[in-house]
Enzyme design. Structure first.
Site, PDB file in Angstrom:
ATOM      1  N   ASN A  78      38.408  46.451  40.602  1.00 33.36           N
ATOM      2  CA  ASN A  78      38.074  47.491  39.538  1.00 33.36           C
ATOM      3  C   ASN A  78      36.690  46.551  39.106  1.00 33.36           C
ATOM      4  O   ASN A  78      35.833  47.164  38.715  1.00 33.36           O
ATOM      5  CB  ASN A  78      38.715  47.487  38.575  1.00 33.36           C
ATOM      6  CG  ASN A  78      40.139  48.245  38.829  1.00 33.36           C
ATOM      7  OD1 ASN A  78      40.045  48.915  39.840  1.00 33.36           O
ATOM      8  ND2 ASN A  78      41.162  48.526  38.095  1.00 33.36           N
ATOM      9  N   GLY A  79      36.766  45.249  38.778  1.00 36.07           N
ATOM     10  CA  GLY A  79      35.902  44.455  37.866  1.00 36.07           C
ATOM     11  C   GLY A  79      34.636  44.421  38.886  1.00 36.07           C
ATOM     12  O   GLY A  79      33.366  44.603  38.330  1.00 36.07           O
ATOM     13  N   ILE A  99      48.844  38.760  49.038  1.00 38.02           N
ATOM     14  CA  ILE A  99      49.953  39.602  48.499  1.00 38.02           C
ATOM     15  C   ILE A  99      50.046  39.330  46.838  1.00 38.02           C
ATOM     16  O   ILE A  99      50.333  40.088  46.161  1.00 38.02           O
ATOM     17  CB  ILE A  99      51.545  39.147  49.005  1.00 38.02           C
ATOM     18  CG1 ILE A  99      51.333  39.468  50.546  1.00 38.02           C
ATOM     19  CG2 ILE A  99      52.431  39.800  48.271  1.00 38.02           C
ATOM     20  CD1 ILE A  99      51.303  40.723  50.800  1.00 38.02           C
ATOM     21  N   SER A 121      49.556  41.639  36.626  1.00 36.06           N
ATOM     22  CA  SER A 121      50.634  40.436  37.074  1.00 36.06           C
ATOM     23  C   SER A 121      50.723  39.600  35.978  1.00 36.06           C
ATOM     24  O   SER A 121      50.208  39.601  35.041  1.00 36.06           O
ATOM     25  CB  SER A 121      49.814  39.723  38.378  1.00 36.06           C
ATOM     26  OG  SER A 121      48.502  39.043  37.749  1.00 36.06           O
ATOM     27  N   THR A 122      51.757  38.854  36.179  1.00 33.22           N
ATOM     28  CA  THR A 122      52.138  37.663  35.371  1.00 33.22           C
ATOM     29  C   THR A 122      51.092  36.761  35.399  1.00 33.22           C
ATOM     30  O   THR A 122      51.068  35.973  34.489  1.00 33.22           O
ATOM     31  CB  THR A 122      53.460  37.178  35.489  1.00 33.22           C
ATOM     32  OG1 THR A 122      53.469  36.701  37.071  1.00 33.22           O
ATOM     33  CG2 THR A 122      54.736  37.976  35.295  1.00 33.22           C
ATOM     34  N   GLU A 123      50.111  36.572  35.997  1.00 28.90           N
ATOM     35  CA  GLU A 123      48.888  35.789  36.111  1.00 28.90           C
ATOM     36  C   GLU A 123      47.642  36.332  35.547  1.00 28.90           C
ATOM     37  O   GLU A 123      46.847  35.774  35.430  1.00 28.90           O
ATOM     38  CB  GLU A 123      48.583  35.278  37.685  1.00 28.90           C
ATOM     39  CG  GLU A 123      49.696  34.316  38.286  1.00 28.90           C
ATOM     40  CD  GLU A 123      51.048  35.060  38.630  1.00 28.90           C
ATOM     41  OE1 GLU A 123      50.994  36.172  39.212  1.00 28.90           O
ATOM     42  OE2 GLU A 123      52.073  34.522  38.459  1.00 28.90           O
ATOM     43  N   ASN A 124      47.797  37.697  35.379  1.00 30.68           N
ATOM     44  CA  ASN A 124      46.616  38.157  34.747  1.00 30.68           C
ATOM     45  C   ASN A 124      46.268  37.880  33.360  1.00 30.68           C
ATOM     46  O   ASN A 124      45.090  38.263  32.808  1.00 30.68           O
ATOM     47  CB  ASN A 124      46.632  39.708  34.920  1.00 30.68           C
ATOM     48  CG  ASN A 124      46.238  40.206  36.320  1.00 30.68           C
ATOM     49  OD1 ASN A 124      46.720  41.193  36.999  1.00 30.68           O
ATOM     50  ND2 ASN A 124      45.485  39.577  37.199  1.00 30.68           N
ATOM     51  N   ARG A 184      33.091  44.773  33.536  1.00 27.24           N
ATOM     52  CA  ARG A 184      34.193  44.822  34.004  1.00 27.24           C
ATOM     53  C   ARG A 184      35.110  45.902  33.716  1.00 27.24           C
ATOM     54  O   ARG A 184      35.635  46.581  34.611  1.00 27.24           O
ATOM     55  CB  ARG A 184      34.865  43.540  34.137  1.00 27.24           C
ATOM     56  CG  ARG A 184      34.341  42.509  35.202  1.00 27.24           C
ATOM     57  CD  ARG A 184      35.126  41.030  34.737  1.00 27.24           C
ATOM     58  NE  ARG A 184      36.531  41.475  35.298  1.00 27.24           N
ATOM     59  CZ  ARG A 184      36.968  41.149  36.583  1.00 27.24           C
ATOM     60  NH1 ARG A 184      35.919  40.995  37.501  1.00 27.24           N
ATOM     61  NH2 ARG A 184      38.354  41.412  36.695  1.00 27.24           N
ATOM     62  N   TRP A 194      33.639  46.529  41.112  1.00 23.53           N
ATOM     63  CA  TRP A 194      33.223  47.757  41.343  1.00 23.53           C
ATOM     64  C   TRP A 194      32.024  48.240  40.149  1.00 23.53           C
ATOM     65  O   TRP A 194      30.960  48.703  40.324  1.00 23.53           O
ATOM     66  CB  TRP A 194      34.513  48.941  41.294  1.00 23.53           C
ATOM     67  CG  TRP A 194      33.757  50.252  41.399  1.00 23.53           C
ATOM     68  CD1 TRP A 194      33.811  51.118  42.304  1.00 23.53           C
ATOM     69  CD2 TRP A 194      33.545  51.162  40.319  1.00 23.53           C
ATOM     70  NE1 TRP A 194      33.373  52.211  41.943  1.00 23.53           N
ATOM     71  CE2 TRP A 194      33.130  52.479  40.649  1.00 23.53           C
ATOM     72  CE3 TRP A 194      33.496  51.120  38.840  1.00 23.53           C
ATOM     73  CZ2 TRP A 194      32.936  53.811  39.796  1.00 23.53           C
ATOM     74  CZ3 TRP A 194      33.045  52.010  37.866  1.00 23.53           C
ATOM     75  CH2 TRP A 194      32.572  53.271  38.701  1.00 23.53           C
ATOM     76  N   ASP A 202      43.087  46.689  43.509  1.00 24.26           N
ATOM     77  CA  ASP A 202      42.165  45.590  43.501  1.00 24.26           C
ATOM     78  C   ASP A 202      40.771  46.081  43.344  1.00 24.26           C
ATOM     79  O   ASP A 202      40.355  46.910  44.129  1.00 24.26           O
ATOM     80  CB  ASP A 202      42.523  44.719  44.188  1.00 24.26           C
ATOM     81  CG  ASP A 202      41.966  43.260  43.483  1.00 24.26           C
ATOM     82  OD1 ASP A 202      41.697  42.997  42.490  1.00 24.26           O
ATOM     83  OD2 ASP A 202      41.664  42.231  44.589  1.00 24.26           O
TER      84      ASP A 202
HETATM   85  C1  IPE Z   1      46.410  41.490  41.779  1.00 24.41           C
HETATM   86  O1  IPE Z   1      44.942  41.460  41.699  1.00 24.41           O
HETATM   87  C2  IPE Z   1      46.998  42.118  40.525  1.00 24.41           C
HETATM   88  C3  IPE Z   1      46.756  43.337  40.379  1.00 24.41           C
HETATM   89  C4  IPE Z   1      46.026  44.264  41.129  1.00 24.41           C
HETATM   90  C5  IPE Z   1      47.355  43.836  39.107  1.00 24.41           C
HETATM   91  P1  IPE Z   1      44.323  40.097  41.317  1.00 24.41           P
HETATM   92  O2  IPE Z   1      42.815  40.268  41.141  1.00 24.41           O
HETATM   93  O3  IPE Z   1      44.886  39.622  40.115  1.00 24.41           O
HETATM   94  O4  IPE Z   1      44.477  39.227  42.402  1.00 24.41           O
HETATM   95  P2  IPE Z   1      43.800  37.816  43.007  1.00 24.41           P
HETATM   96  O5  IPE Z   1      43.541  37.020  41.492  1.00 24.41           O
HETATM   97  O6  IPE Z   1      42.370  38.136  43.719  1.00 24.41           O
HETATM   98  O7  IPE Z   1      44.957  37.244  43.915  1.00 24.41           O
HETATM   99  C1  IPE Z   2      42.325  44.861  39.529  1.00 28.64           C
HETATM  100  O1  IPE Z   2      40.794  44.703  39.417  1.00 28.64           O
HETATM  101  C2  IPE Z   2      42.772  45.248  38.366  1.00 28.64           C
HETATM  102  C3  IPE Z   2      43.783  43.852  37.774  1.00 28.64           C
HETATM  103  C4  IPE Z   2      43.834  43.059  38.459  1.00 28.64           C
HETATM  104  C5  IPE Z   2      44.259  44.388  36.422  1.00 28.64           C
HETATM  105  P1  IPE Z   2      40.336  43.443  39.293  1.00 28.64           P
HETATM  106  O2  IPE Z   2      40.066  43.185  37.717  1.00 28.64           O
HETATM  107  O3  IPE Z   2      41.271  42.237  39.764  1.00 28.64           O
HETATM  108  O4  IPE Z   2      38.939  43.393  40.079  1.00 28.64           O
HETATM  109  P2  IPE Z   2      38.292  42.179  40.813  1.00 28.64           P
HETATM  110  O5  IPE Z   2      39.089  41.895  41.885  1.00 28.64           O
HETATM  111  O6  IPE Z   2      37.804  41.088  39.885  1.00 28.64           O
HETATM  112  O7  IPE Z   2      36.903  43.087  41.181  1.00 28.64           O
HETATM  113 MG    MG Z   3      40.972  41.288  41.672  1.00 29.27          MG
END
Ligand code: IPE
Ligand code: IPE
Ligand code: MG
EC number: 2.5.1.-
Length: 264
Positions: free
Chosen positions: A34-35, A211, A77-80, A45, A37, A32
């Site tokens: 990346n965006g 989680i 994730s299934t929510e992404n 992002r 960062w 988690d």
């Molecule tokens: C969890 O990160 C999913 C992955 C790393 C692929 P998210 O960024 O989607 O989780 P939330 O929304 O902060 O709970």
């Molecule tokens: C994790 O980084 C990668 C995925 C969930 C695909 P994020 O994209 O969630 O990065 P933040 O949490 O928004 O910084």
């Molecule tokens: Mg995230």
């Protein structure tokens, strides 16, 4: 003077893997941050996702070198799907670029790719990339690099329950109560060897301490490790710190003394 030296020495040891002690056999990582960062560096992002992908290569090699047996990485994730279309499209292209370049190295390193998640719902090019990577590495006998892609823990449990119900209805299954062991065959980690299905150590980067629908069943007795570093900043040294921290834990599995997984 002598005391200062001694203190440094102790701190150093706390961050170092003890090769006399067991290494976690299955490590799962919620990659988690990346965006954030990228945004911190005034970049879009998706630049963070690209850097995150490069880090997957580095950490995979390091985990393999350390003798980890399964490395499960939460990639999508299934929510992404709720994210903006451009970001989702970028994320769906990443496995194509990743495997294109990295599969020859994975073969050289004897790493086997596995994927768990709802693969049929991925765009065609993403699905093809993961299926090919699995196929090309299927004879490798070293570490399993297990990607959770379009994966969700609750969906996984429901899929397992529904499959059991269907099999019972069709008479393929007796009406005996389903035990723990049997149930785990129906989960997506059922592709792994039985004793490697549950992570020993879960790492989450970015400072979030939740989680997020990852491996809900399998994490029951995993050791949890959270770091404030974003995934692109997570290094071999951070992995060593997490493993060292793990080695200092006392895993009791509900008993009173330290036990090996699955032994009472
Ligand atoms: C969890 O990160 C999913 C992955 C790393 C692929 P998210 O960024 O989607 O989780 P939330 O929304 O902060 O709970
Ligand atoms: C994790 O980084 C990668 C995925 C969930 C695909 P994020 O994209 O969630 O990065 P933040 O949490 O928004 O910084
Ligand atoms: Mg995230």
């Amino acid at each position: 003077m002598f005391n200062i030296f001694k203190k440094d020495k102790i701190n150093e040891n706390q961050n170092t893997i003890d090769f006399e002690k067991p290494i976690p056999q299955h490590i799962a990582i919620i990659m988690d941050g990346n965006g954030r960062w990228a945004q911190k560096r005034m970049m879009p992002r998706v630049a963070g996702h690209k850097e995150g992908m490069n880090n997957v290569k580095r950490i995979t090699k390091e985990a393999n070198r350390l003798g980890v047996k399964v490395l499960t990485l939460y990639a999508f994730s299934t929510e992404n799907w709720k994210r903006p279309t451009d970001e989702v499209n970028f994320l769906m292209k990443l496995p194509v670029d990743f495997f294109d370049v990295f599969v020859p190295e994975l073969i050289e390193e004897n790493v086997r790719v596995e994927v768990m998640g709802y693969i049929d719902d991925l765009p065609e090019h993403t699905r093809t990339a993961v299926i090919n990577a699995k196929e090309q590495t299927k004879h490798n006998t070293g570490m399993v690099l297990n990607f959770a892609l379009n994966y969700g823990g609750r969906a996984e449990i429901l899929t397992a329950v529904n499959q059991l119900l269907t099999e019972q209805r069709n008479g393929q299954l007796t009406e005996e109560p389903i035990e723990d062991d049997k149930f785990s065959d129906y989960l997506m980690t059922g592709i792994l060897e039985k004793e490697l299905r549950d992570p020993d150590l879960l790492i989450r980067t970015s400072g979030e301490e939740r989680i997020s629908n990852f491996l809900l069943w399998q994490l029951a007795y995993s050791e949890l490790y959270f770091t404030d570093l974003s995934w692109p900043d997570f290094t071999a040294q951070t992995l060593a710190e997490a493993i060292s921290d793990y080695q200092a834990r006392n895993r009791r599995f509900g008993g009173l003394k330290e036990t090996k997984k699955g032994v009472n």
